[in-house]
Design an enzyme around this catalytic site. Structure first.
Site, PDB file in Angstrom:
ATOM      1  N   GLY A   1       0.960  -1.057  -0.140  1.00 59.32           N
ATOM      2  CA  GLY A   1       0.353   0.087  -0.110  1.00 59.32           C
ATOM      3  C   GLY A   1       0.997   1.612  -0.348  1.00 59.32           C
ATOM      4  O   GLY A   1       1.898   0.980  -0.257  1.00 59.32           O
TER       5      GLY A   1
ATOM      6  N   ASP B   1       9.810  -8.128   3.317  1.00 61.18           N
ATOM      7  CA  ASP B   1      10.337  -7.477   2.687  1.00 61.18           C
ATOM      8  C   ASP B   1      11.060  -6.489   3.182  1.00 61.18           C
ATOM      9  O   ASP B   1      11.105  -5.216   3.029  1.00 61.18           O
ATOM     10  CB  ASP B   1       8.899  -6.338   1.944  1.00 61.18           C
ATOM     11  CG  ASP B   1       8.885  -5.960   0.691  1.00 61.18           C
ATOM     12  OD1 ASP B   1      10.214  -5.704   0.232  1.00 61.18           O
ATOM     13  OD2 ASP B   1       8.013  -5.048   0.448  1.00 61.18           O
TER      14      ASP B   1
END
Ligand SMILES: *[C@@H]1O[C@H](CO)[C@@H](O)[C@H](O)[C@H]1NC(C)=O
Ligand SMILES: CC(=O)N[C@H]1CO[C@H](CO)[C@@H](O)[C@@H]1O
Length: 354
Positions: free
Chosen positions: A54, A167
């Site tokens: 996002g 990540d």
């Protein structure tokens, strides 16, 4: 009757604006209008960054407090209760090397996470920027590496949940006012992936260049895939070069370049020239050595974060020689939902060292 009572209880609990979830964590619930006002309707000028999960916006609450709002992409199919449960668990993860989660906002399809705001940007905006790189001398960089180790160690082994970040990269390490590192975006995989803790996923999220081969190719993830990303990050911090930089003379990327120099016993040549004479050769070599151990092709050969913490704090330990690293690079654009498991294998190529 029982269903009715349960509904009542849920409705009651949802009217409260914040509740104590134990462990001194007070998670705030923000309504959409508060967040919209704080971020000036998610204006572009407030955009701090964008990632696989996002977009992040800067916001300012009416009381003046600054926040960072992560507006989750809508691919997560989670409902309110599931989302709330996961966020509550993640809010309990508190460590000085993790960005603090303050609360969340849930409105129809919108899901947002509200974090403490850190005025300094990500580590990437320092180490990859010629003008700012010198602000982080070797001593500071070594402290940053050690801080990242502590944060990851906590996520992997010390917290009650085992969190695999999935990540980890320079832009997900934020620096506070004293330039201490704080890992951002942890627990996202939990919010999106439900109970997946360790195993196989069809949806590979992450950033090429930091992904371990088993994760990029087969969707297999474990703490060792984070260790791989950590290894890439360490080599970037030492060299001031991005994972995906190419080196003209032999046209391999950072990991391959370090590996070649390592084999020639010239590893110090990779050190960022902005570090000047602040470099401590023993510490730098130790970091490069640990980094090389972390990017080894076979997950089983890579150390755990516990091992890494030990190696970095006991300089006299004799470390094993690293095996050949995995060389992965991105060949074609591959989006967030790229399904590496099914017929998309040509997206990634593994190069073997000569
Ligand atoms: C949103 O929350 C704020 C602060 O808690 C409150 O003042 C406001 O009335 C709320 N707005 C709506 C639409 O619920
Ligand atoms: C090819 C690749 O993975 N590049 C990434 C290297 O790191 C930067 C900064 O963290 C990312 O933005 C790139 O996508």
């Amino acid at each position: 009757m029982i269903v009715f009572m349960i509904t009542l209880i849920i409705c009651y609990s949802q009217t409260k604006q914040s509740w104590d979830i134990g462990g001194n964590v007070d998670l705030q619930v923000f309504n959409l209008s508060t967040i919209t006002k704080a971020t000036d309707s998610f204006s572009c000028s407030n955009k701090l960054g964008e990632g696989g999960f996002g977009t992040v916006y800067k916001g300012k609450l009416l009381n003046g407090e600054e926040i960072a709002v992560k507006r989750l992409s809508q691919s997560s199919g989670q409902g309110m209760q599931e989302f709330k449960n996961e966020v509550t668990l993640i809010a309990k993860l508190q460590h000085r090397n993790l960005v603090r989660l303050l609360g969340y906002c849930f409105h129809k399809k919108e899901k947002m996470l509200v974090y403490e705001y850190l005025p300094n940007k990500g580590l990437d905006s320092y180490i990859f920027d010629q003008e700012k790189a010198f602000l982080l001398d070797w001593k500071k960089r070594f402290q940053i590496i050690q801080g990242i180790v502590r944060g990851l160690l906590y996520l992997h082994h010390d917290s009650r949940l085992r969190i695999i970040h999935r990540d980890l990269k320079a832009s997900n390490v934020l620096l506070d006012t004293n330039l201490n590192p704080k890992i951002a975006d942890f627990g996202m995989a939990k919010i999106f992936g439900g109970d997946e803790d360790e195993g196989k996923t069809r949806r590979v999220v992450g950033t090429y260049g930091y992904m371990s081969p088993e994760y990029a190719m087969q969707g297999l993830f474990s703490v060792k895939s984070d260790v791989f990303s950590f290894g890439v990050l360490v080599l970037e911090i030492v060299s001031g070069k991005k994972n995906n930089s190419y080196f003209k003379e032999n046209s391999v990327h950072l990991i391959g370049h370090v590996w070649d120099l390592w084999k020639q016993e010239n590893a110090l040549m990779v050190v960022d020239s902005s570090l000047g004479d602040t470099v401590n050769a023993d510490e730098v070599l130790l970091c490069i050595h640990v980094g090389m151990l972390c990017v080894q092709e076979l997950a089983a050969d890579r150390p755990t974060m516990t091992d890494v913490a030990f190696m970095l704090s006991n300089h006299d330990t004799i470390l094993p020689s690293p095996n050949q690293p995995a060389f992965i690079f991105k060949q074609v654009e591959c989006g967030r939902d790229c399904d590496v498991g099914s017929g998309n294998d040509e997206a990634i190529t593994i190069l073997h060292a000569r």
